[in-house]
Design an enzyme around this catalytic site. Sequence first.
Site, PDB file in Angstrom:
ATOM      1  N   CYS A  28       0.777  -1.370   0.088  1.00  0.00           N
ATOM      2  CA  CYS A  28      -0.112   0.034  -0.108  1.00  0.00           C
ATOM      3  C   CYS A  28       0.962   1.157  -0.158  1.00  0.00           C
ATOM      4  CB  CYS A  28      -0.946   0.110   1.183  1.00  0.00           C
ATOM      5  SG  CYS A  28      -1.673  -1.306   1.269  1.00  0.00           S
ATOM      6  N   GLU A  29       1.865   1.407   0.756  1.00  0.00           N
ATOM      7  CA  GLU A  29       2.597   2.315   0.867  1.00  0.00           C
ATOM      8  C   GLU A  29       3.841   2.641  -0.104  1.00  0.00           C
ATOM      9  OE1 GLU A  29       5.907   4.394   4.376  1.00  0.00           O
ATOM     10  OE2 GLU A  29       3.994   3.136   4.895  1.00  0.00           O
TER      11      GLU A  29
END
Length: 203
Positions: free
Chosen positions: A106-107
């Site tokens: 996600c990051e």
Amino acid sequence: GLLHESMRRAMNFSTPFLRVLRPIEASRPALQQVRAFAVGIGAGNPSTPGWVPGVGNKIVPTMVLQKARKWDDGVADGFKASTYDEIFKGKKVVLFAVPGAFTGVCEKAHVPSFSKNLAAFKAKGVSSIICIAVNDPYTMNAWKNVLGTAGEGIEFYGDANGSFTQFMQKEVDLKVAALGPANRSHRYAAVIEDGVIKVLTFP
């Protein structure tokens, strides 16, 4: 298209977005074998047994999300949630969900891929790009700050009570990855116009 491209960078979300926005570059070979598909269930009543959210469905107007902000700001506004009208009414919104703030893919790939295409999305009439996760808004705010330019142009919201994720039927138990105590969200993305789901895709 642009939405397809952004999702593809993380997990190769596929053909549904080609119907919405043209692709802007070739798919990444390392992700080409990831399976993706669109959901086209049609309009219906969420209270009907067996109902599944899909293309043509309207986001229930009672849905609320908590916009990312500092604790003191939450105290100041009485922990007021952002309403359906504020988020969706009269707008073309690209929404994508992630399992949690500060999580790996996600990051490192998911959020930056959307930020990279911000200008192109705006040129296609997209009002806002929204990232949601089953987190409190203060964690989402801290994550936004850590992301810096990698999350530029993206609005972050916490699905603090998990109700939006429940409505979308994307709940997943990720306690094995120390993500709890409640269920989190599967990854998915949607184009939502005036509250109506136009495209929905997930791996």
